[in-house]
Design a protein around this motif. Structure first.
Motif, mmCIF file in Angstrom:
data_model
loop_
_atom_site.group_PDB
_atom_site.id
_atom_site.type_symbol
_atom_site.label_atom_id
_atom_site.label_comp_id
_atom_site.label_asym_id
_atom_site.label_seq_id
_atom_site.Cartn_x
_atom_site.Cartn_y
_atom_site.Cartn_z
ATOM 1 N N GLU A 114 0.828 -1.204 0.000
ATOM 2 C CA GLU A 114 0.000 0.000 0.000
ATOM 3 C C GLU A 114 0.863 1.255 0.000
ATOM 4 O O GLU A 114 0.598 2.212 -0.739
ATOM 5 C CB GLU A 114 -0.920 -0.006 1.220
ATOM 6 C CG GLU A 114 -1.919 1.140 1.255
ATOM 7 C CD GLU A 114 -2.847 1.147 0.044
ATOM 8 O OE1 GLU A 114 -3.224 2.246 -0.399
ATOM 9 O OE2 GLU A 114 -3.172 0.049 -0.472
ATOM 10 N N ALA A 115 1.934 1.245 0.820
ATOM 11 C CA ALA A 115 2.833 2.399 0.857
ATOM 12 C C ALA A 115 3.521 2.585 -0.491
ATOM 13 O O ALA A 115 3.678 3.712 -0.979
ATOM 14 C CB ALA A 115 3.875 2.208 1.956
ATOM 15 N N PHE A 119 3.304 5.791 -3.095
ATOM 16 C CA PHE A 119 4.513 6.445 -3.598
ATOM 17 C C PHE A 119 4.485 6.530 -5.123
ATOM 18 O O PHE A 119 4.823 7.564 -5.708
ATOM 19 C CB PHE A 119 5.747 5.666 -3.133
ATOM 20 C CG PHE A 119 7.049 6.253 -3.608
ATOM 21 C CD1 PHE A 119 7.569 7.386 -3.022
ATOM 22 C CD2 PHE A 119 7.753 5.662 -4.644
ATOM 23 C CE1 PHE A 119 8.770 7.932 -3.453
ATOM 24 C CE2 PHE A 119 8.944 6.197 -5.090
ATOM 25 C CZ PHE A 119 9.463 7.330 -4.487
ATOM 26 N N VAL A 120 4.063 5.463 -5.780
ATOM 27 C CA VAL A 120 3.962 5.453 -7.246
ATOM 28 C C VAL A 120 3.012 6.553 -7.712
ATOM 29 O O VAL A 120 3.274 7.258 -8.695
ATOM 30 C CB VAL A 120 3.478 4.078 -7.750
ATOM 31 C CG1 VAL A 120 3.137 4.132 -9.249
ATOM 32 C CG2 VAL A 120 4.534 3.010 -7.495
ATOM 33 N N GLY A 121 1.904 6.719 -7.002
ATOM 34 C CA GLY A 121 0.928 7.735 -7.376
ATOM 35 C C GLY A 121 1.429 9.153 -7.215
ATOM 36 O O GLY A 121 0.979 10.062 -7.923
ATOM 37 N N LEU A 196 11.900 -1.167 1.015
ATOM 38 C CA LEU A 196 10.884 -1.451 2.028
ATOM 39 C C LEU A 196 11.123 -2.859 2.555
ATOM 40 O O LEU A 196 11.085 -3.832 1.802
ATOM 41 C CB LEU A 196 9.475 -1.360 1.423
ATOM 42 C CG LEU A 196 9.030 0.003 0.874
ATOM 43 C CD1 LEU A 196 9.630 0.284 -0.500
ATOM 44 C CD2 LEU A 196 7.506 0.083 0.784
ATOM 45 N N SER A 197 11.364 -2.966 3.873
ATOM 46 C CA SER A 197 11.757 -4.264 4.423
ATOM 47 C C SER A 197 11.483 -4.309 5.920
ATOM 48 O O SER A 197 11.174 -3.295 6.554
ATOM 49 C CB SER A 197 13.252 -4.502 4.152
ATOM 50 O OG SER A 197 13.696 -5.709 4.726
ATOM 51 N N ASP A 198 11.603 -5.531 6.477
ATOM 52 C CA ASP A 198 11.553 -5.651 7.936
ATOM 53 C C ASP A 198 12.937 -5.958 8.500
ATOM 54 O O ASP A 198 13.089 -6.266 9.675
ATOM 55 C CB ASP A 198 10.525 -6.707 8.388
ATOM 56 C CG ASP A 198 10.801 -8.074 7.795
ATOM 57 O OD1 ASP A 198 11.836 -8.248 7.129
ATOM 58 O OD2 ASP A 198 9.961 -8.976 7.999
ATOM 59 N N GLY A 199 13.944 -5.896 7.607
ATOM 60 C CA GLY A 199 15.291 -5.833 8.167
ATOM 61 C C GLY A 199 16.241 -6.967 7.942
ATOM 62 O O GLY A 199 16.945 -6.976 6.943
ATOM 63 N N ALA A 263 7.338 4.611 9.850
ATOM 64 C CA ALA A 263 5.977 4.720 9.315
ATOM 65 C C ALA A 263 6.014 5.851 8.295
ATOM 66 O O ALA A 263 6.033 7.021 8.668
ATOM 67 C CB ALA A 263 4.979 5.021 10.428
ATOM 68 N N ALA A 264 6.056 5.494 7.039
ATOM 69 C CA ALA A 264 6.284 6.495 5.996
ATOM 70 C C ALA A 264 4.966 7.026 5.454
ATOM 71 O O ALA A 264 4.190 6.278 4.866
ATOM 72 C CB ALA A 264 7.108 5.894 4.866
ATOM 73 N N SER A 265 4.733 8.301 5.642
ATOM 74 C CA SER A 265 3.576 8.941 5.029
ATOM 75 C C SER A 265 3.957 9.410 3.626
ATOM 76 O O SER A 265 5.129 9.458 3.259
ATOM 77 C CB SER A 265 3.131 10.141 5.875
ATOM 78 O OG SER A 265 4.132 11.144 5.858
ATOM 79 N N VAL A 266 2.953 9.772 2.840
ATOM 80 C CA VAL A 266 3.216 10.257 1.489
ATOM 81 C C VAL A 266 4.076 11.514 1.526
ATOM 82 O O VAL A 266 5.004 11.679 0.737
ATOM 83 C CB VAL A 266 1.891 10.532 0.749
ATOM 84 C CG1 VAL A 266 2.147 11.233 -0.575
ATOM 85 C CG2 VAL A 266 1.132 9.224 0.512
ATOM 86 N N SER A 267 3.796 12.412 2.464
ATOM 87 C CA SER A 267 4.571 13.654 2.557
ATOM 88 C C SER A 267 6.028 13.367 2.908
ATOM 89 O O SER A 267 6.942 14.038 2.415
ATOM 90 C CB SER A 267 3.951 14.587 3.606
ATOM 91 O OG SER A 267 3.930 13.963 4.882
ATOM 92 N N GLU A 268 6.267 12.350 3.742
ATOM 93 C CA GLU A 268 7.642 11.982 4.067
ATOM 94 C C GLU A 268 8.366 11.407 2.853
ATOM 95 O O GLU A 268 9.529 11.718 2.595
ATOM 96 C CB GLU A 268 7.663 10.958 5.211
ATOM 97 C CG GLU A 268 7.308 11.537 6.570
ATOM 98 C CD GLU A 268 7.204 10.458 7.635
ATOM 99 O OE1 GLU A 268 7.514 10.769 8.804
ATOM 100 O OE2 GLU A 268 6.823 9.319 7.320
ATOM 101 N N LEU A 269 7.675 10.580 2.109
ATOM 102 C CA LEU A 269 8.307 9.938 0.961
ATOM 103 C C LEU A 269 8.677 10.926 -0.134
ATOM 104 O O LEU A 269 9.563 10.662 -0.946
ATOM 105 C CB LEU A 269 7.390 8.852 0.400
ATOM 106 C CG LEU A 269 7.293 7.571 1.231
ATOM 107 C CD1 LEU A 269 6.289 6.610 0.619
ATOM 108 C CD2 LEU A 269 8.654 6.902 1.340
ATOM 109 N N LYS A 270 7.998 12.067 -0.164
ATOM 110 C CA LYS A 270 8.339 13.071 -1.175
ATOM 111 C C LYS A 270 9.778 13.561 -1.006
ATOM 112 O O LYS A 270 10.406 14.001 -1.974
ATOM 113 C CB LYS A 270 7.373 14.253 -1.096
ATOM 114 C CG LYS A 270 6.006 13.974 -1.704
ATOM 115 C CD LYS A 270 5.148 15.219 -1.673
ATOM 116 C CE LYS A 270 3.794 14.966 -2.328
ATOM 117 N NZ LYS A 270 2.935 16.171 -2.303
ATOM 118 N N GLN A 271 10.309 13.484 0.225
ATOM 119 C CA GLN A 271 11.678 13.910 0.449
ATOM 120 C C GLN A 271 12.672 13.071 -0.345
ATOM 121 O O GLN A 271 13.769 13.528 -0.654
ATOM 122 C CB GLN A 271 12.022 13.806 1.940
ATOM 123 C CG GLN A 271 11.188 14.705 2.834
ATOM 124 C CD GLN A 271 11.589 14.544 4.292
ATOM 125 O OE1 GLN A 271 12.683 14.935 4.687
ATOM 126 N NE2 GLN A 271 10.718 13.944 5.089
#
Length: 316
Positions: A114-115, A119-121, A196-199, A263-271
């Motif tokens: 979903e994240a 991001f693609v959008g 994107l991973s759990d590590g 927890a990446a929001s759309v606004s964070e990913l824009k960076q």
């Protein structure tokens, strides 16, 4: 320079040339008949004085219209240089079995999907976007492209597998970035990797090697951690704890000058791509000009009809 996308249609010129040859033969035959005609006064009434070359103008325009139509059927085109943005973002998504843990609703993988789709959008349409999935190995699912639908469909189709090759994911992304055509521009394009991973890495080259390679290529890697320390999955009927390796993901981002999120929001990913810059290449593409020939044929046909009506009171 004009080239033809379907040059075999130029064979349509053959019947047009045959018709032109027949017209010339017919005119010569008519002239020979006129020479044998003895009643000069009657001949002058049939062929008024001064018509001369105008007799052939309408037919010539009509034949040229046929030539234009025949050439148009071969789909003529001219080469044009189209600017092409080379800046590239690679998404790398962990599909290891630990990503089925449901400590993040509905589970880690679906949350990552979903994240990724958000991001693609949000990513500017001019940028290239590619997708890599990784478990025991890393695979390019979508090479860098501007086709967002292809990337979204590949994200929806992700399936789980054993092991986690975090380092290999970065190396595979770097190879995909280097594969972006130069198209006349210098060097590799400006690029970013979003992982994107759990590590915890369990396979392939180390995260430290991958970070060094990304740093040398000047490609920042931003990482997003999915999950909690209490995460748990059943593998072969046995419950196993799958805590998140925040430290490794954070160090990968820090070493390469990327960003680390939990927890990446759309606004964070824009960076991730705000300071990426641009690299413009040029790709030569054929631009079809069939409509030019169709338009010329129409004008010539109209001229043929108009001249014929003007000088002989007939359409042709």
């Amino acid at each position: 320079m004009i080239r033809f996308l379907q040059p075999w249609w130029l064979l349509a010129l053959l019947p047009v040339l045959a018709l032109a040859a027949f017209y010339v033969w017919r005119q010569r035959h008519r002239r020979a008949y006129a020479m044998r005609f003895t009643n000069v006064d009657l001949l002058r009434t049939l062929a008024p004085k001064g018509l001369g070359w105008r007799r052939h103008a309408a037919a010539s325009a009509f034949l040229l219209a046929l030539v234009a139509l025949a050439v148009g059927m071969a789909r003529p085109a001219v080469d044009t240089r189209e600017p092409l943005e080379r800046a590239t973002v690679m998404l790398a998504i962990d599909v290891s079995l630990s990503m089925q843990a449901d400590d993040v609703a509905p589970n880690r993988l679906e949350a990552a999907q979903e994240a990724a789709k958000q991001f693609v959008g949000e990513l500017p349409q001019s940028y290239n976007l590619g997708l890599v999935s990784f478990a025991k190995s890393a695979n390019v699912l979508v090479a860098p492209t501007k086709d967002r639908d292809a990337v979204t469909a590949a994200i929806d189709g992700l399936t789980l597998a054993e092991a986690t090759a975090t380092g290999e994911a970065v190396f595979t992304c770097l190879e995909a970035i280097r594969s972006v055509p130069a198209d006349g521009a210098a060097g590799i394009p400006p690029a970013r990797i979003v992982l994107l991973s759990d590590g915890f890495r369990t396979s392939g080259r180390s995260v430290e090697e991958a970070a060094a390679a990304a740093q040398a290529a000047n490609v920042p890697v931003s990482t997003i951690a999915f999950g909690t320390d209490s995460g748990q999955v059943d593998i072969n009927g046995q419950p196993q704890r799958v805590p998140v390796d925040r430290l490794a993901l954070a160090q990968l981002a820090e070493t390469t000058e990327g960003y680390f999120y939990e927890a990446a929001s759309v606004s964070e990913l824009k960076q991730v791509y705000q300071d990426m810059g641009s690299s413009i290449g040029f790709r030569t593409e054929p631009r079809e000009i069939t409509q030019w020939y169709a338009g010329a044929a129409l004008l010539l046909a109209l001229c043929a009809g108009g001249l014929s009506l003007l000088w002989s009171s007939r359409m042709l």
